[in-house]
Design a protein around this motif. Structure first.
Motif, mmCIF file in Angstrom:
data_model
loop_
_atom_site.group_PDB
_atom_site.id
_atom_site.type_symbol
_atom_site.label_atom_id
_atom_site.label_comp_id
_atom_site.label_asym_id
_atom_site.label_seq_id
_atom_site.Cartn_x
_atom_site.Cartn_y
_atom_site.Cartn_z
ATOM 1 N N ASN A 269 36.962 17.888 48.585
ATOM 2 C CA ASN A 269 36.553 19.223 49.263
ATOM 3 C C ASN A 269 37.358 20.550 49.032
ATOM 4 O O ASN A 269 37.199 21.562 49.797
ATOM 5 C CB ASN A 269 36.156 18.966 50.712
ATOM 6 N N CYS A 270 38.210 20.480 48.054
ATOM 7 C CA CYS A 270 39.052 21.429 47.523
ATOM 8 C C CYS A 270 39.362 21.236 46.368
ATOM 9 O O CYS A 270 39.225 20.279 45.584
ATOM 10 C CB CYS A 270 40.461 21.652 48.419
ATOM 11 N N PHE A 271 39.673 22.690 45.729
ATOM 12 C CA PHE A 271 40.150 22.712 44.225
ATOM 13 C C PHE A 271 40.677 23.781 44.120
ATOM 14 O O PHE A 271 41.046 24.749 44.987
ATOM 15 C CB PHE A 271 38.734 22.914 43.417
ATOM 16 N N LEU A 272 41.600 23.972 42.823
ATOM 17 C CA LEU A 272 42.421 24.980 42.321
ATOM 18 C C LEU A 272 41.566 25.851 41.617
ATOM 19 O O LEU A 272 40.915 25.414 40.567
ATOM 20 C CB LEU A 272 43.658 24.631 41.827
ATOM 21 N N LEU A 273 41.814 27.108 41.723
ATOM 22 C CA LEU A 273 41.097 27.985 40.862
ATOM 23 C C LEU A 273 42.037 29.042 39.997
ATOM 24 O O LEU A 273 42.927 29.729 40.668
ATOM 25 C CB LEU A 273 39.935 28.716 41.844
ATOM 26 N N GLU A 274 41.931 29.095 38.986
ATOM 27 C CA GLU A 274 42.789 30.182 38.096
ATOM 28 C C GLU A 274 42.231 31.561 38.161
ATOM 29 O O GLU A 274 41.141 31.916 38.190
ATOM 30 C CB GLU A 274 42.776 29.846 36.705
ATOM 31 N N THR A 275 43.184 32.492 38.716
ATOM 32 C CA THR A 275 43.186 33.715 38.728
ATOM 33 C C THR A 275 43.710 34.768 37.467
ATOM 34 O O THR A 275 43.220 35.859 37.297
ATOM 35 C CB THR A 275 43.713 34.556 39.898
ATOM 36 N N LYS A 276 44.414 34.266 36.652
ATOM 37 C CA LYS A 276 45.261 34.812 35.620
ATOM 38 C C LYS A 276 45.828 36.039 36.140
ATOM 39 O O LYS A 276 46.139 37.124 35.006
ATOM 40 C CB LYS A 276 44.079 35.282 34.665
ATOM 41 N N ARG A 277 46.246 36.113 37.388
ATOM 42 C CA ARG A 277 47.253 37.302 37.788
ATOM 43 C C ARG A 277 47.814 36.572 39.068
ATOM 44 O O ARG A 277 47.492 35.550 39.582
ATOM 45 C CB ARG A 277 46.424 38.607 38.179
ATOM 46 N N PRO A 278 48.780 37.258 39.548
ATOM 47 C CA PRO A 278 49.545 36.561 40.949
ATOM 48 C C PRO A 278 48.433 36.223 41.866
ATOM 49 O O PRO A 278 47.708 37.319 42.421
ATOM 50 C CB PRO A 278 50.379 37.814 41.390
ATOM 51 N N GLY A 279 48.371 35.053 42.199
ATOM 52 C CA GLY A 279 47.444 34.906 43.263
ATOM 53 C C GLY A 279 47.580 35.218 44.516
ATOM 54 O O GLY A 279 46.410 35.532 45.099
ATOM 55 N N LYS A 280 48.606 35.841 44.793
ATOM 56 C CA LYS A 280 48.583 36.339 46.066
ATOM 57 C C LYS A 280 47.764 37.693 46.130
ATOM 58 O O LYS A 280 47.205 38.015 47.443
ATOM 59 C CB LYS A 280 50.175 36.748 46.451
ATOM 60 N N GLU A 281 47.808 38.273 45.185
ATOM 61 C CA GLU A 281 47.138 39.669 45.210
ATOM 62 C C GLU A 281 45.646 39.322 45.311
ATOM 63 O O GLU A 281 44.989 40.211 46.083
ATOM 64 C CB GLU A 281 47.331 40.272 43.716
ATOM 65 N N VAL A 282 45.173 38.052 44.665
ATOM 66 C CA VAL A 282 43.807 37.838 44.908
ATOM 67 C C VAL A 282 43.425 37.552 46.347
ATOM 68 O O VAL A 282 42.415 37.753 46.627
ATOM 69 C CB VAL A 282 43.364 36.847 43.847
ATOM 70 N N ILE A 283 44.314 36.635 46.840
ATOM 71 C CA ILE A 283 44.080 36.358 48.288
ATOM 72 C C ILE A 283 43.870 37.537 48.985
ATOM 73 O O ILE A 283 43.175 37.571 49.923
ATOM 74 C CB ILE A 283 45.259 35.408 48.788
ATOM 75 N N ASP A 284 44.729 38.304 48.814
ATOM 76 C CA ASP A 284 44.775 39.804 49.816
ATOM 77 C C ASP A 284 43.582 40.483 49.405
ATOM 78 O O ASP A 284 42.807 40.903 50.504
ATOM 79 C CB ASP A 284 46.019 40.657 49.459
ATOM 80 N N ALA A 285 43.167 40.596 48.150
ATOM 81 C CA ALA A 285 41.874 41.134 47.952
ATOM 82 C C ALA A 285 40.611 40.753 48.480
ATOM 83 O O ALA A 285 39.723 41.163 49.003
ATOM 84 C CB ALA A 285 41.786 41.437 46.517
ATOM 85 N N MET A 286 40.583 39.209 48.490
ATOM 86 C CA MET A 286 39.574 38.489 49.192
ATOM 87 C C MET A 286 39.533 38.539 50.415
ATOM 88 O O MET A 286 38.335 38.788 50.973
ATOM 89 C CB MET A 286 39.626 36.888 48.576
ATOM 90 N N ALA A 287 40.589 38.747 51.198
ATOM 91 C CA ALA A 287 40.647 38.747 52.673
ATOM 92 C C ALA A 287 40.007 40.222 53.116
ATOM 93 O O ALA A 287 39.173 40.294 54.125
ATOM 94 C CB ALA A 287 42.109 38.886 53.194
ATOM 95 N N GLN A 288 40.280 41.281 52.133
ATOM 96 C CA GLN A 288 39.631 42.581 52.417
ATOM 97 C C GLN A 288 38.011 42.690 52.351
ATOM 98 O O GLN A 288 37.295 43.316 52.891
ATOM 99 C CB GLN A 288 39.921 43.574 51.460
ATOM 100 N N GLN A 289 37.601 41.272 51.679
ATOM 101 C CA GLN A 289 36.112 41.079 51.439
ATOM 102 C C GLN A 289 35.676 40.100 52.771
ATOM 103 O O GLN A 289 34.561 39.711 52.751
ATOM 104 C CB GLN A 289 35.708 40.471 50.352
ATOM 105 N N LYS A 290 36.931 39.845 53.425
ATOM 106 C CA LYS A 290 36.349 38.799 54.837
ATOM 107 C C LYS A 290 36.051 37.388 54.236
ATOM 108 O O LYS A 290 35.350 36.687 54.794
ATOM 109 C CB LYS A 290 35.464 39.267 55.676
#
Length: 396
Positions: free
Chosen positions: A315-336
């Motif tokens: 029920n989980c997987f890893l997804l490649e972002t091709k950039r620092p993952g923390k930046e994507v995590i923060d950006a997704m959080a802004q999308q709730k």
């Protein structure tokens, strides 16, 4: 040293301090929700939470009914209920009851197994990337922590694990693996059991086993091997907030674990919910079908849009972002939309929990906005020649 208000520390700092500094004295348990909360911060009420490997379906109806029925007796300890649960599980799995111990989730069982079988002279061996909980307990036991990369097929490299630690006290196998959701073949687990250093223990964490068709490692316990199997009701059974699980092993191994764990009372709500759940023969197959369907829909969308991910059977997987993952995590959080953390060995990959169909639809919209740079959050572009090294198993 001047005192500081706890609020001045971030959740991540507090987690690090409590695990690294206090655990040596208290052998603190570090769990998936603690790690997720440290990375996540506060949540809005309408947020999509696909960061903690929870099951959004929650407890089954039979489990909810059992909880409601036991509430009037909540003022009693009712010690026999945990024994009955252990006996029921043993009977269903063809085990003797003395091979089973009930715990509030699998995290305490993991913690005390690590404490029982590792030391400054006995190493703790795990996959990289792999679930971190046992490493904190190994650190508290002052054991050497040996992290071994996954194979090119995302399995535990059992031969490399054996070679890396002739002094091993405990080998930890999470199968399917957290965070990749991928399987280690049963034959590889068997190889490890048969070829490990004498006196060491193999602990197989089967928290996510119910999401796939792989065979259980319980057969090694039944054969009297040096194996401890962990089970939990937190995942497929949807009982993460209720806390119930098992450690399954030979009685002499369980005695060593319980000597470190002591004995404590199980909450009656968790025990009756677990009992009702394992007596429902259609529950796991139904949950597995639902998870597989939503996971496959998500993978098909990722494929159409050219995104890379690990071939999960969980029920989980890893997804490649091709950039620092923390930046994507923060950006997704802004999308709730709250997605899972990164692992140091894979800084451009983030973990995604499979939610409901609607939650994954919201994830897709938010992720596409973030990756295309159409959100208000600014992502730093990748710098040529400055990309973080990737895990060799994930290169295509």
């Amino acid at each position: 040293m001047p005192s500081q208000n706890l609020s001045s520390f971030s959740r991540r700092s507090f987690l690090h301090l409590s695990a690294a500094a206090s655990a040596a004295a208290a052998f603190q348990i570090v769990t998936e929700p603690m790690l997720a909360a440290a990375a996540r911060g506060p949540l809005p009420k309408d947020g999509v939470m696909i960061d903690s490997n929870e099951n959004p379906l929650g407890p089954s109806q039979s489990a909810r009914d059992a909880i409601s029925a036991i509430i009037p007796l909540g003022g009693r300890y009712l010690f026999n209920l945990a024994d009955d649960l252990g006996h029921t599980f043993a009977q269903l799995e063809g085990l003797s009851p003395e091979y089973v111990r009930v715990f509030p989730g699998s995290s305490p069982a993991l913690r005390f197994t690590v404490i029982a079988f590792t030391s400054p002279k006995k190493s703790y061996v795990t996959a990289d990337p792999g679930y971190e909980g046992g490493m904190f307990s190994a650190e508290a036991a002052e054991a050497r922590i040996v992290k071994v990369p996954l194979t090119k097929t995302y399995a535990h490299d059992v031969k490399a694990m054996i070679a890396a630690a002739p002094d091993a006290g405990l080998f930890y196998i999470c199968n399917p693996n957290n965070p990749t959701g991928t399987l280690t073949p049963h034959s590889d687990v068997e190889y490890l059991v048969e070829n490990k250093p004498k006196g060491s223990i193999v602990m197989v964490d089967e928290a996510y086993l119910h999401f796939c068709d792989a065979p259980s490692a319980l057969e090694f316990v039944k054969a009297g091997k040096d194996v401890v199997v962990l089970r939990t009701f937190s995942k497929a059974y949807g009982m993460a907030g209720l806390r119930c699980g098992f450690a399954v092993a030979r009685p002499d191994l369980l005695d060593k674990i319980m000597n470190r764990a002591g004995w404590n009372f199980m909450p009656v709500t968790a025990v009756v919910a677990a009992s009702a759940s394992i007596k429902d023969p259609g529950l796991v197959p139904e949950r597995k079908r639902i998870n597989a369907r939503v996971r496959q829909e998500t993978f098909q969308w990722l494929d159409r849009n050219g995104y890379s991910y690990t071939p999960s059977e969980s029920n989980c997987f890893l997804l490649e972002t091709k950039r620092p993952g923390k930046e994507v995590i923060d950006a997704m959080a802004q999308q709730k939309v709250f997605i899972g953390r990164i692992w140091p060995v894979m800084p451009t990959w983030v973990r995604i929990t499979v939610g409901t169909h609607d939650e994954m639809q919201q994830f897709q919209v938010a992720f596409q906005k973030v990756m295309r740079g159409t959100t208000a959050f600014s992502l730093r572009p990748e710098r040529p020649g400055r990309n973080s090294p990737r895990h060799p198993a994930l290169l295509s």
